[in-house]
Scaffold this motif. Structure first.
Motif, PDB file in Angstrom:
ATOM      1  N   SER A 270       0.436  12.914 -26.195  1.00 38.59           N
ATOM      2  CA  SER A 270       0.931  12.581 -27.368  1.00 38.59           C
ATOM      3  C   SER A 270       0.247  11.388 -28.131  1.00 38.59           C
ATOM      4  N   CYS A 271      -0.519  10.508 -27.285  1.00 37.38           N
ATOM      5  CA  CYS A 271      -1.312   9.647 -27.931  1.00 37.38           C
ATOM      6  C   CYS A 271      -2.532   9.135 -26.996  1.00 37.38           C
ATOM      7  N   LYS A 272      -3.505   8.171 -27.460  1.00 38.34           N
ATOM      8  CA  LYS A 272      -4.603   7.860 -26.680  1.00 38.34           C
ATOM      9  C   LYS A 272      -4.128   6.923 -25.549  1.00 38.34           C
ATOM     10  N   GLU A 273      -2.868   6.260 -25.386  1.00 36.74           N
ATOM     11  CA  GLU A 273      -2.534   5.446 -24.585  1.00 36.74           C
ATOM     12  C   GLU A 273      -1.718   6.152 -23.347  1.00 36.74           C
ATOM     13  N   GLU A 274      -1.191   7.382 -23.602  1.00 38.22           N
ATOM     14  CA  GLU A 274      -0.632   8.156 -22.805  1.00 38.22           C
ATOM     15  C   GLU A 274      -1.865   8.651 -21.758  1.00 38.22           C
ATOM     16  N   ALA A 275      -3.033   9.199 -21.951  1.00 41.50           N
ATOM     17  CA  ALA A 275      -4.026   9.393 -21.320  1.00 41.50           C
ATOM     18  C   ALA A 275      -4.627   8.457 -20.617  1.00 41.50           C
ATOM     19  N   GLU A 276      -4.819   7.077 -21.239  1.00 42.82           N
ATOM     20  CA  GLU A 276      -5.424   5.857 -20.549  1.00 42.82           C
ATOM     21  C   GLU A 276      -4.208   5.539 -19.364  1.00 42.82           C
ATOM     22  N   LEU A 277      -3.048   5.420 -19.527  1.00 46.74           N
ATOM     23  CA  LEU A 277      -2.305   5.200 -18.695  1.00 46.74           C
ATOM     24  C   LEU A 277      -2.357   6.239 -17.254  1.00 46.74           C
TER      25      LEU A 277
ATOM     26  N   LEU B 221      -3.322   5.088 -13.522  1.00 41.16           N
ATOM     27  CA  LEU B 221      -2.669   5.217 -12.446  1.00 41.16           C
ATOM     28  C   LEU B 221      -3.308   6.144 -11.347  1.00 41.16           C
ATOM     29  N   PHE B 222      -4.021   6.994 -11.805  1.00 46.23           N
ATOM     30  CA  PHE B 222      -4.768   7.574 -11.021  1.00 46.23           C
ATOM     31  C   PHE B 222      -5.740   6.871 -10.144  1.00 46.23           C
ATOM     32  N   GLU B 223      -6.557   5.755 -10.916  1.00 44.70           N
ATOM     33  CA  GLU B 223      -7.511   5.270 -10.262  1.00 44.70           C
ATOM     34  C   GLU B 223      -6.993   4.315  -9.418  1.00 44.70           C
ATOM     35  N   ASP B 224      -5.605   3.587  -9.795  1.00 43.91           N
ATOM     36  CA  ASP B 224      -5.182   2.829  -8.820  1.00 43.91           C
ATOM     37  C   ASP B 224      -4.703   3.335  -7.576  1.00 43.91           C
ATOM     38  N   PHE B 225      -3.821   4.560  -7.529  1.00 42.36           N
ATOM     39  CA  PHE B 225      -3.545   5.022  -6.259  1.00 42.36           C
ATOM     40  C   PHE B 225      -4.618   5.727  -5.670  1.00 42.36           C
ATOM     41  N   ASN B 226      -5.581   6.285  -6.106  1.00 42.40           N
ATOM     42  CA  ASN B 226      -6.646   6.929  -5.589  1.00 42.40           C
ATOM     43  C   ASN B 226      -7.444   6.281  -4.692  1.00 42.40           C
ATOM     44  N   ARG B 227      -7.204   4.868  -4.733  1.00 40.00           N
ATOM     45  CA  ARG B 227      -8.231   3.913  -3.738  1.00 40.00           C
ATOM     46  C   ARG B 227      -7.733   4.116  -2.312  1.00 40.00           C
ATOM     47  N   LEU B 228      -6.536   4.811  -2.010  1.00 40.77           N
ATOM     48  CA  LEU B 228      -6.186   5.058  -0.826  1.00 40.77           C
ATOM     49  C   LEU B 228      -6.123   6.444  -0.429  1.00 40.77           C
ATOM     50  N   PRO B 229      -6.494   6.771   0.881  1.00 39.87           N
ATOM     51  CA  PRO B 229      -6.365   8.379   1.035  1.00 39.87           C
ATOM     52  C   PRO B 229      -5.039   8.833   0.805  1.00 39.87           C
ATOM     53  N   ALA B 230      -4.871  10.434   0.478  1.00 37.31           N
ATOM     54  CA  ALA B 230      -3.907  10.744   0.162  1.00 37.31           C
ATOM     55  C   ALA B 230      -3.082  10.753   1.553  1.00 37.31           C
ATOM     56  N   ALA B 231      -1.747  10.676   1.046  1.00 37.31           N
ATOM     57  CA  ALA B 231      -0.655  10.910   2.098  1.00 37.31           C
ATOM     58  C   ALA B 231      -0.721  12.421   2.765  1.00 37.31           C
TER      59      ALA B 231
ATOM     60  N   LEU C 255      -1.904  13.460 -11.466  1.00 33.13           N
ATOM     61  CA  LEU C 255      -2.250  12.512 -12.470  1.00 33.13           C
ATOM     62  C   LEU C 255      -3.787  12.336 -13.131  1.00 33.13           C
ATOM     63  N   LYS C 256      -4.540  13.209 -12.116  1.00 36.23           N
ATOM     64  CA  LYS C 256      -6.041  13.282 -12.594  1.00 36.23           C
ATOM     65  C   LYS C 256      -6.089  14.094 -13.915  1.00 36.23           C
TER      66      LYS C 256
ATOM     67  N   LYS D 257       0.763  -1.223  -0.151  1.00 31.93           N
ATOM     68  CA  LYS D 257      -0.118  -0.062  -0.039  1.00 31.93           C
ATOM     69  C   LYS D 257       0.762   1.326   0.036  1.00 31.93           C
ATOM     70  N   LEU D 258       0.889   2.098  -0.825  1.00 38.96           N
ATOM     71  CA  LEU D 258       1.563   3.270  -1.430  1.00 38.96           C
ATOM     72  C   LEU D 258       0.712   4.429  -1.352  1.00 38.96           C
ATOM     73  N   ARG D 259       0.776   5.332  -0.385  1.00 39.30           N
ATOM     74  CA  ARG D 259      -0.129   6.534  -0.384  1.00 39.30           C
ATOM     75  C   ARG D 259       0.741   7.661  -1.136  1.00 39.30           C
ATOM     76  N   LEU D 260       0.030   8.217  -2.210  1.00 36.08           N
ATOM     77  CA  LEU D 260       0.535   9.368  -2.332  1.00 36.08           C
ATOM     78  C   LEU D 260      -0.038  10.730  -2.145  1.00 36.08           C
ATOM     79  N   SER D 261       0.665  11.962  -2.187  1.00 36.30           N
ATOM     80  CA  SER D 261       0.287  13.060  -1.939  1.00 36.30           C
ATOM     81  C   SER D 261      -0.943  13.725  -2.707  1.00 36.30           C
ATOM     82  N   GLN D 262      -1.679  14.575  -2.242  1.00 31.70           N
ATOM     83  CA  GLN D 262      -2.836  14.809  -2.911  1.00 31.70           C
ATOM     84  C   GLN D 262      -2.433  15.664  -3.921  1.00 31.70           C
ATOM     85  N   GLY D 263      -1.075  16.289  -4.127  1.00 29.76           N
ATOM     86  CA  GLY D 263      -0.747  17.008  -5.046  1.00 29.76           C
ATOM     87  C   GLY D 263      -0.427  16.139  -6.275  1.00 29.76           C
ATOM     88  N   VAL D 264       0.257  14.966  -5.864  1.00 28.46           N
ATOM     89  CA  VAL D 264       0.410  13.875  -7.067  1.00 28.46           C
ATOM     90  C   VAL D 264      -0.690  13.231  -7.680  1.00 28.46           C
ATOM     91  N   LEU D 265      -1.676  13.136  -6.806  1.00 30.99           N
ATOM     92  CA  LEU D 265      -3.013  12.613  -7.417  1.00 30.99           C
ATOM     93  C   LEU D 265      -3.813  13.458  -8.397  1.00 30.99           C
TER      94      LEU D 265
END
Length: 279
Positions: free
Chosen positions: A256-263, A267-277, A246-247, A235-243
């Motif tokens: 530059s491409c669709k894959e960039e936005a999708e990634l 990432l945002f949805e993955d790490f946003n499952r936990l409260p911000a650090a 990413l959003k 479990k890794l909590r990111l700061s609100q600024g980083v979240l």
């Protein structure tokens, strides 16, 4: 030994080792596009620049930065054909000069000479890459991830990627690999030695073509790797600024491409499952 190398260098780069290196560099630039005039022109310019550097190495600047007396042939050796011991100087050679320094500052001169060679040649040899990483090279590369010179930035970022998320010479997740442990310590140490997350996020805008996506992939690799190996219960909590960053990236129209936005979204949805650090 020195006299024979001096004779070769004085003739404008007749040393067979230089010819072999330039051939490898040209092949890496041209690749399969052997008919592309634009790519050939780029390769010609790079080769010309390297030949000039060979004919007139920055020996005086190397003496200042490395704090040792040198002759031209020694400078050529370190720049073009470093040993595993020589490559340990590279984390220092690629660093930027202090803010406000003139263009001719020794650090700036050496950076312009060493980063291209690291990117085009030395990073492709794992024995040199390993020694470079153990000498603190990853931290030095991260310091260039937001460099104002986009050409230099691109070479630093692509080298960083080649040594980490795209590296096939080491399995970064294999904790049973005892020989890889010192390398893993250097990669994890980026959390303390430099703000790697902020640097990579800084490439959402204003990076070189494709640079944003490369930096985002690097960020995804590093965060996921740290979480997998070093975080309790993974479990890794990111700061609100980083979240927030990413959003924002996930909806950034300049991606530059669709894959960039999708990634970025993943990432945002993955790490946003936990409260911000905590801030």
């Amino acid at each position: 030994e020195t006299s024979s190398l001096s004779m070769a260098s004085s003739k404008g780069g007749d040393d067979p080792r230089l010819a072999a290196l330039l051939a490898r560099v040209r092949k890496s630039i041209v690749g399969k596009d052997v008919e592309g005039d634009e790519v050939k022109e780029i390769a010609d310019k790079v080769e010309g620049s390297l030949r000039k550097r060979w004919e007139k190495p920055p020996t005086e600047e190397m003496e200042v930065v490395m704090r040792k007396r040198m002759v031209d042939d020694e400078a050529r050796q370190v720049l073009f054909f470093p040993t595993e011991q020589d490559i340990e100087f590279y984390p220092t050679l690629i660093l930027s000069a202090p803010d406000g320094s003139p263009k001719e500052h020794p650090c700036n001169v050496l950076q312009q000479a060493s980063v291209p060679l690291l990117y085009l040649a030395h990073s492709k040899l794992w024995s040199l890459s390993r020694a470079f990483i153990l000498a603190g090279g990853l931290s030095s590369l991260v310091s260039l991830v937001t460099h104002e010179n986009l050409y230099l930035r691109s070479q630093a970022v692509e080298t960083l990627s080649a040594l980490t998320d795209r590296c096939e010479a080491i399995d970064w997740l294999d904790t049973d690999d005892a020989e890889g442990e010192p390398l893993r310590r250097m990669l994890f140490g980026l959390s303390a030695t430099c703000d790697v997350v902020r640097a990579l996020l800084g490439n959402m805008r204003g990076s070189y073509p494709g640079g944003g996506f490369t930096c985002l992939r690097l960020l995804a690799f590093w965060l996921s790797w740290v979480r997998a190996l070093y975080c309790p219960e993974r479990k890794l909590r990111l700061s609100q600024g980083v979240l927030d960053a990413l959003k924002e990236w996930s909806t950034f129209e300049g991606a530059s491409c669709k894959e960039e936005a999708e990634l970025a979204k993943v990432l945002f949805e993955d790490f946003n499952r936990l409260p911000a650090a905590p801030a």
